[in-house]
Design a protein around this motif. Sequence first.
Motif, mmCIF file in Angstrom:
data_model
loop_
_atom_site.group_PDB
_atom_site.id
_atom_site.type_symbol
_atom_site.label_atom_id
_atom_site.label_comp_id
_atom_site.label_asym_id
_atom_site.label_seq_id
_atom_site.Cartn_x
_atom_site.Cartn_y
_atom_site.Cartn_z
ATOM 1 N N ILE A 7 -0.248 4.219 5.846
ATOM 2 C CA ILE A 7 -1.281 3.623 6.601
ATOM 3 C C ILE A 7 -2.731 4.704 6.229
ATOM 4 N N ARG A 8 -2.502 5.636 6.309
ATOM 5 C CA ARG A 8 -3.718 6.577 6.440
ATOM 6 C C ARG A 8 -4.543 6.431 5.071
ATOM 7 N N ALA A 9 -3.939 6.503 3.927
ATOM 8 C CA ALA A 9 -4.622 6.038 2.671
ATOM 9 C C ALA A 9 -5.286 4.834 2.487
ATOM 10 N N THR A 10 -4.755 3.735 2.960
ATOM 11 C CA THR A 10 -5.171 2.504 3.331
ATOM 12 C C THR A 10 -6.591 2.277 4.108
ATOM 13 N N GLU A 11 -6.493 3.068 5.119
ATOM 14 C CA GLU A 11 -7.807 3.339 5.983
ATOM 15 C C GLU A 11 -8.843 3.805 5.176
ATOM 16 N N LYS A 12 -8.416 4.848 4.546
ATOM 17 C CA LYS A 12 -9.417 5.570 3.601
ATOM 18 C C LYS A 12 -9.827 4.825 2.564
ATOM 19 N N PHE A 13 -9.203 3.968 1.980
ATOM 20 C CA PHE A 13 -9.664 2.977 1.140
ATOM 21 C C PHE A 13 -10.468 1.760 1.585
ATOM 22 N N PHE A 36 -3.791 8.211 -2.356
ATOM 23 C CA PHE A 36 -2.728 9.086 -1.192
ATOM 24 C C PHE A 36 -3.663 10.236 -0.474
ATOM 25 N N ILE A 37 -3.019 10.659 0.587
ATOM 26 C CA ILE A 37 -3.692 11.720 1.328
ATOM 27 C C ILE A 37 -3.154 13.100 0.931
ATOM 28 N N ASP A 38 -1.939 13.508 0.811
ATOM 29 C CA ASP A 38 -1.617 14.880 0.452
ATOM 30 C C ASP A 38 -0.509 14.646 -0.924
ATOM 31 N N VAL A 39 0.286 13.617 -0.849
ATOM 32 C CA VAL A 39 1.137 13.610 -1.920
ATOM 33 C C VAL A 39 1.527 12.056 -2.219
ATOM 34 N N HIS A 64 0.754 -1.230 -0.092
ATOM 35 C CA HIS A 64 -0.117 -0.148 0.101
ATOM 36 C C HIS A 64 0.742 1.165 0.079
ATOM 37 N N THR A 65 1.858 1.320 -0.789
ATOM 38 C CA THR A 65 2.443 2.669 -1.212
ATOM 39 C C THR A 65 1.343 3.588 -1.684
ATOM 40 N N HIS A 66 0.335 3.176 -2.303
ATOM 41 C CA HIS A 66 -0.949 3.822 -2.617
ATOM 42 C C HIS A 66 -2.045 3.160 -1.861
ATOM 43 N N GLY A 67 -3.002 3.735 -1.472
ATOM 44 C CA GLY A 67 -3.940 2.976 -0.479
ATOM 45 C C GLY A 67 -4.915 2.343 -1.246
ATOM 46 N N ASN A 68 -5.264 2.628 -2.313
ATOM 47 C CA ASN A 68 -6.154 1.742 -3.187
ATOM 48 C C ASN A 68 -5.673 0.507 -3.785
ATOM 49 N N GLU A 69 -4.554 -0.035 -3.371
ATOM 50 C CA GLU A 69 -4.002 -0.871 -4.374
ATOM 51 C C GLU A 69 -3.687 -2.279 -3.207
ATOM 52 N N PRO A 70 -4.614 -2.981 -2.867
ATOM 53 C CA PRO A 70 -4.807 -4.010 -1.769
ATOM 54 C C PRO A 70 -4.180 -5.384 -2.237
ATOM 55 N N SER A 71 -3.531 -5.543 -3.418
ATOM 56 C CA SER A 71 -2.751 -6.954 -3.382
ATOM 57 C C SER A 71 -1.501 -7.131 -2.366
ATOM 58 N N GLY A 72 -1.151 -6.024 -1.752
ATOM 59 C CA GLY A 72 0.001 -6.249 -0.789
ATOM 60 C C GLY A 72 -0.696 -6.794 0.464
ATOM 61 N N LEU A 73 -1.995 -6.354 0.892
ATOM 62 C CA LEU A 73 -2.697 -7.052 2.066
ATOM 63 C C LEU A 73 -3.091 -8.510 1.852
ATOM 64 N N ALA A 74 -3.356 -8.775 0.443
ATOM 65 C CA ALA A 74 -3.486 -9.907 -0.015
ATOM 66 C C ALA A 74 -2.129 -10.979 0.487
ATOM 67 N N VAL A 75 -0.951 -10.316 0.290
ATOM 68 C CA VAL A 75 0.105 -11.163 0.351
ATOM 69 C C VAL A 75 0.397 -11.419 1.832
ATOM 70 N N LEU A 76 -0.135 -10.418 2.725
ATOM 71 C CA LEU A 76 0.217 -10.236 4.139
ATOM 72 C C LEU A 76 -0.869 -11.263 4.453
ATOM 73 N N SER A 77 -2.033 -11.308 4.095
ATOM 74 C CA SER A 77 -2.987 -12.565 4.572
ATOM 75 C C SER A 77 -2.497 -13.851 4.375
ATOM 76 N N HIS A 78 -1.946 -14.000 3.355
ATOM 77 C CA HIS A 78 -1.521 -15.219 2.680
ATOM 78 C C HIS A 78 -0.320 -15.775 3.615
ATOM 79 N N PHE A 79 0.571 -14.867 3.943
ATOM 80 C CA PHE A 79 1.746 -15.279 4.510
ATOM 81 C C PHE A 79 1.431 -15.287 6.382
ATOM 82 N N ARG A 80 0.378 -14.922 6.648
ATOM 83 C CA ARG A 80 -0.132 -14.935 8.026
ATOM 84 C C ARG A 80 -0.889 -16.086 8.199
#
Length: 324
Positions: free
Chosen positions: A86-92, A106-109, A49-65
Amino acid sequence: MKSKLPDYLQTGALAKHFNFIKKSSYQGINGVWKIQSGKFGPILGITLHTHGNEPSGLAVLSHFRDKFPLEQRLKNGVVVFILNNIRATEKFLVAKDENEKRASRFIDVNMNRLPDDVMECSKDDSRYEVRRSQELKNIWEQLDVGFDIHSTIQENAGMIMNIGTVHHRLIRGFPITDIITNIENIQIGKPAVSFYGNGSVPVMGIETGSHESPEAFSRAITCTEALLKNLGMINGKTKAGGRKYHEYFVDGSLIFPDKSYALIKSFAPYARFTAGEIIATNGQNDIFAPFTGHSIFAPPETTVKNLNEEVMFFLRPPKIITIE
């Protein structure tokens, strides 16, 4: 028929893993989960989630947990999962429709378009991504290998976004055959990955496909498992078997002078254009293709709202490489 996401990869399930990593910390920095094998080996940073609206990274985290508990299976070295934004992901995760999801990038930048002097900015800078980058700098610099997981608006078969030299050994077994190089030297600003390992270690990103597609999640998980195997950090070997890859060199970008401009059409990933072809206009002035090649990262619409980013990038025709 489009494939369906399994229950453990649905948004609600991913929120559980977001809450876990949000509360995790390393060296006093939240959003970082460090797994130590206790044996000598590389420090691999997997950034989500370098960008908040890209959840593939959380899918990876889910898999490895849950599916492949990495804490139990890591043979050597250290894996650091870093939730960059963190904040942009919360928003997503609380977005109610597609417009709100797109607004959660993203939030600001844009964290992949950071100011060149981001690390010299005031610690009290009002821009969230600037402060977050400063906060993560020391952790990013500890990495021996960096791996950044992204996705796109338009569906595609995935892209390996290489930073610097193409590390053939590390991408063996990836279910992606398109490699994009040199984008870091063309894009506006500095991508977060430019700080990984202090800019002197193997770093790559992947674009897994469209943001919430099952195929994107599957590619993200498969690529991460392959990278861990290639580094010798988990059991198993990958095979390339003489697989052929298309390596594209980014050699330009399109930036609109003002909001009066629009693309002449919607450009699909790898759309071909010829040198001198009109690709955008405002009705009075035209913008022409600088050479014969292909485009990537064009918006699905013909107009853009944000003039601070590239509208799309121009690729030279690909060269074919083989990885044994």
